[in-house]
Design an enzyme around this catalytic site. Structure first.
Site, short mmCIF file in Angstrom:
data_model
loop_
_atom_site.label_atom_id
_atom_site.label_comp_id
_atom_site.label_asym_id
_atom_site.label_seq_id
_atom_site.Cartn_x
_atom_site.Cartn_y
_atom_site.Cartn_z
N ARG A 1 -16.40 -8.75 -0.21
CA ARG A 1 -16.96 -9.18 0.75
C ARG A 1 -18.75 -8.50 0.76
NH1 ARG A 1 -17.66 -5.32 4.04
NH2 ARG A 1 -16.27 -2.91 3.58
N TYR B 1 -12.70 -15.70 -0.95
CA TYR B 1 -11.96 -14.58 -1.07
C TYR B 1 -12.08 -13.76 0.72
CZ TYR B 1 -11.98 -9.79 -1.37
OH TYR B 1 -11.23 -8.09 -0.74
N LYS C 1 -11.71 -8.35 10.17
CA LYS C 1 -13.11 -7.96 10.09
C LYS C 1 -13.89 -8.16 10.60
CE LYS C 1 -12.30 -4.76 6.34
NZ LYS C 1 -11.75 -3.25 6.75
N HIS D 1 -12.49 0.92 12.87
CA HIS D 1 -12.08 0.86 11.80
C HIS D 1 -11.57 2.15 11.42
CE1 HIS D 1 -13.66 0.20 7.24
NE2 HIS D 1 -12.43 -0.42 6.99
N SER E 1 -15.02 3.03 2.72
CA SER E 1 -13.63 2.55 2.13
C SER E 1 -13.93 3.05 0.50
CB SER E 1 -14.97 0.96 1.56
OG SER E 1 -15.36 -0.02 2.38
N ALA E 2 -13.13 2.97 0.35
CA ALA E 2 -13.08 3.93 -1.21
C ALA E 2 -12.77 5.36 -0.70
CB ALA E 2 -13.90 3.97 -2.07
N CYS E 3 -11.84 6.24 0.33
CA CYS E 3 -11.84 7.21 0.56
C CYS E 3 -10.42 7.71 1.16
CB CYS E 3 -12.67 7.22 2.32
SG CYS E 3 -13.85 7.73 1.17
N GLY E 4 -9.63 6.76 0.48
CA GLY E 4 -8.01 6.15 1.06
C GLY E 4 -7.48 6.61 2.10
N THR F 1 -5.62 3.88 3.93
CA THR F 1 -3.80 3.88 3.31
C THR F 1 -3.01 4.76 3.20
OG1 THR F 1 -5.41 0.83 2.98
CG2 THR F 1 -2.64 1.49 2.58
N ASN F 2 -3.41 5.22 2.04
CA ASN F 2 -2.35 6.44 1.38
C ASN F 2 -2.53 6.92 2.99
OD1 ASN F 2 -3.25 5.53 -1.12
ND2 ASN F 2 -4.59 6.77 -1.78
N ASP G 1 -6.09 0.67 8.73
CA ASP G 1 -7.34 -0.11 8.74
C ASP G 1 -7.80 -0.67 9.67
OD1 ASP G 1 -9.34 -0.80 7.29
OD2 ASP G 1 -9.59 -2.77 7.61
N ARG H 1 -6.18 -7.20 -4.46
CA ARG H 1 -5.54 -7.28 -3.21
C ARG H 1 -4.08 -7.55 -3.40
NH1 ARG H 1 -8.49 -4.57 0.73
NH2 ARG H 1 -10.57 -4.62 -0.44
N TYR I 1 -3.61 13.36 -0.87
CA TYR I 1 -2.73 13.04 -1.05
C TYR I 1 -1.40 13.49 0.29
CZ TYR I 1 -4.45 10.22 -5.05
OH TYR I 1 -5.07 9.33 -5.77
N ASP J 1 -0.15 16.42 0.44
CA ASP J 1 -0.89 17.66 0.93
C ASP J 1 -2.14 17.94 1.89
OD1 ASP J 1 0.47 19.81 -0.54
OD2 ASP J 1 0.18 18.82 -2.13
N ASN J 2 -2.34 16.72 2.31
CA ASN J 2 -3.61 16.51 3.44
C ASN J 2 -2.79 15.81 4.67
OD1 ASN J 2 -5.19 15.56 1.84
ND2 ASN J 2 -4.93 13.15 1.70
C1 OXD Z 1 -13.05 -1.86 3.86
C2 OXD Z 1 -11.38 -2.94 3.36
O1 OXD Z 1 -13.49 -1.94 2.81
O2 OXD Z 1 -10.53 -3.23 4.20
O3 OXD Z 1 -13.12 -1.36 4.46
O4 OXD Z 1 -11.46 -4.18 2.97
MN MN Z 2 -11.24 -1.54 6.51
#
Ligand code: OXD
Ligand code: MN
Length: 596
Positions: free
Chosen positions: A71, A200, A209, A229, A251-254, A256-257, A280, A377, A502, A504-505
């Site tokens: 993005r 992209y 988004k 979000h 973003s980058a805090c997991g 989807t996990n 998401d 992705r 993971y 354990d959350n």
């Molecule tokens: C983000 C995504 O960056 O979902 O939040 O791609």
């Molecule tokens: Mn997102």
């Protein structure tokens, strides 16, 4: 042949055809035959590569240009009539000026190309929470991805009806994929999105988004609902009851996990299960019983591949085994399958890295390169997910018991705490910040404010958005979900994570649910309610979470929090008079409590 008689759709599509001048117009009905033909065509031109159909049935591969892999926030605009309505966290340009600039770029841009007209529904067809969009595009990659990410095809038009004007108009052209002329532009007052010079995902799958967050947040404010979000998950307890939780993380805090979490063994034995509703985005509206109900407007996952493996996210990996599109990962040429960093410890020797060069994988990595792009992705159908919720397609959505905010914080923020009430929770959301990781460009460990994880996605003035949150809280009254904050990323002095994270959350979700049910007490602190130590279930991780570690996880260091207050005061300055008085009061009260 057009798929609708709706005059508003027909008129707009005619205008887009007149502007972009495609040599052919194809309406996407969503039929299997049409999609198969498009796949074939994209494979024949090289736009898509067919992967091993035995190991990865229905899966395709796509490579974007190296200048077009993420993005582009600096080229993303919110074009409201008044600059103040976009607010200080968005790039703004007046609608007339932006159109004057972009119209010549779109003029004739589809000459010699086909324009695909994609009708789609964000949310289950027939849901009172769903909305319709139409995207026109010159990219088959977009059509095939939209087929996974949305409910695409003729049925979306049935939902719109023959007269409604309530659809989001999305105009996309990859044009020349020229980064200097790349624009992702939103006209919230006109339900319109224009995207040009990118191919992209995040820039071109306009349902995600652009519509489901930026345009929808604006619609939600005007129509009294919320576009967030947030992931949505359900925790099924041993008695069969399911509690739904939504959670917002930068973003980058997991995210989807967490959405696809597998509980620790003890919980599984006791009969707990976690179901994914969304990973998401959540659209939430007050239901007839007064509670807040959430749907996932999407129909698939557009997940980051690197770091996804059987341990970190078994369910995501399983989701991407069939009918999935992979973008910018590496190819294993021995069996025509895919690979990415941390998938396993065996990078393919006979590899094609994400830019398309054949390399020896292990050697290439040893030289300091990455085989897959860090933002590569998978676009995977939600129905593939082993833990997809039985309520995924429920048009009424699921009732939300708890809302969680979180960020990546090495210190300051404890593992979990609960807000005193909705307004305090709104304040906590407005104060979300996260430390940067090596996954993004720029310095590592820098604190970035990302209120409600919506900074790049709020389609109007951020302070008005907080005002909307406060209004929703008043409307929901005592039926409002409880609001919490979590931090999975606390570290010791050597920088090692002290919470296992993971699966354990689940232990933290368990405490959150018990708080919602009122079955556990809590310690009242200056920042909110913290767990009593004996109320966190640490069975099975006692060796790791010693009493000292637990103290650290639940510590509220007043000096660090006073710094946080100073930083927030500075952060809020940019919102001037539009900052809701209640948010300022919450900050003042926090300071008073810290000074006590
Ligand atoms: C983000 C995504 O960056 O979902 O939040 O791609
Ligand atoms: Mn997102």
């Amino acid at each position: 042949m057009s798929l609708t008689k709706n005059p508003n759709v027909l008129k707009w599509v005619d205008e887009m055809v007149a502007l972009t001048k495609p040599s052919k117009v194809e309406w996407i009905d969503g039929s299997k035959e049409q999609l198969e033909a498009l796949k074939k065509e994209a494979i024949s031109t090289g736009e898509m590569i067919e992967l091993n159909q035995e190991k990865l049935p229905g899966c395709l591969y796509h490579r974007t240009l190296p200048n077009d892999v993420a993005r582009v926030e600096d080229r993303t605009f919110i074009c409201t009539t008044n600059k103040e309505d976009a607010g200080p966290t968005n790039n703004w340009c007046s609608p007339s000026e932006m159109k004057a600039k972009l119209t010549p770029m779109y003029d004739g841009v589809m000459q010699g190309r086909t324009m695909y007209v994609i009708p789609y529904s964000m949310g289950p067809i027939g849901s009172p929470l769903a909305k319709v969009g139409v995207e026109v595009t010159d990219s088959i990659y977009v059509v095939l991805n939209m087929n996974i990410m949305t409910r695409m095809g003729e049925s979306a038009f049935k939902n719109l009806g023959e007269t409604s004007d309530d659809f989001v108009r999305g105009l996309h052209s990859k044009a020349n994929v020229d980064p200097e002329n790349r624009y992702i532009v939103h006209f919230p007052e006109e339900n319109t999105i224009w995207s040009i010079n990118s191919a992209y995902g995040g820039n071109v799958l306009l349902g995600k988004k652009c519509f489901a967050l930026r345009i929808a947040s604006f619609q939600g404010k005007n129509e009294s609902w919320m576009a967030e979000h947030m992931l949505i998950l359900g925790v099924q307890k041993p008695n069969g009851e399911v509690k739904y939780i939504t959670a917002a993380f930068p973003s980058a805090c997991g995210k989807t996990n967490l959405a696809m979490l597998i509980p620790p063994e003890g919980y599984v034995k006791d009969g707990y299960k976690v179901f994914t509703v969304g990973d998401d985005i959540a659209w939430m509206k007050q239901g007839p019983d007064g509670r807040l109900y959430a749907i996932n407007p999407e129909n698939g996952f557009f997940g980051v591949a690197p770091g996804t493996n059987a341990k970190s996210n078994y369910n995501a990996l399983a989701s991407a085994r069939k009918n999935t599109i992979f973008t910018n990962v590496a190819i294993n040429n021995d069996d025509n399958t895919v690979w990415w960093e941390k998938l396993d410890k065996n990078p393919p020797v006979n590899a094609t890295e994400w830019k398309g060069t054949k390399v020896n994988g292990p050697e290439y990595i040893a030289e300091g390169n990455k085989l897959a792009h860090p933002n590569s992705r998978f676009t995977a159908p939600a129905e593939n997910c082993p833990c997809i919720s039985p309520e995924f397609n429920n048009p009424q959505g699921v009732p939300v018991s708890a809302i969680i905010f979180g960020g990546r914080r090495a210190k300051t923020t404890p593992l979990v705490y609960q807000s005193f009430d909705w307004a305090h929770g709104t304040f906590i959301g407005s104060a979300v910040s996260s430390e940067t990781t090596a996954a993004a460009t720029g310095a590592v460990g820098v604190l970035r404010h990302d209120p409600m994880a919506m900074k790049p996605f709020c389609g109007y003035h951020m302070a008005d958005y907080w005002g909307h949150w406060l209004e929703m809280g008043e409307k929901l009254g005592d039926k409002a979900p409880k609001i919490f904050n979590v931090n999975w990323f606390k570290t010791d002095d050597e920088g090692n994570f002290i919470w296992p994270g993971y699966g354990d959350n689940m232990r933290v979700l368990d405490w959150i649910i018990k708080r919602c049910e009122g079955t556990v007490d809590a310690d009242e602190t200056a920042i909110g309610y913290l767990p009593k130590k004996s109320d966190l279930n640490l069975k099975g991780i006692e060796d790791e979470i010693t009493p000292e570690v637990l103290d650290e996880l639940l510590a509220v260091d007043k000096d660090l929090w006073k710094n946080e207050v100073t930083d927030l005061r500075e952060f809020y300055k940019q919102f001037g008079d539009r900052l809701p008085a209640k948010i300022k009061e919450e900050l003042d009260s926090l300071e008073t409590r810290l000074n006590k």
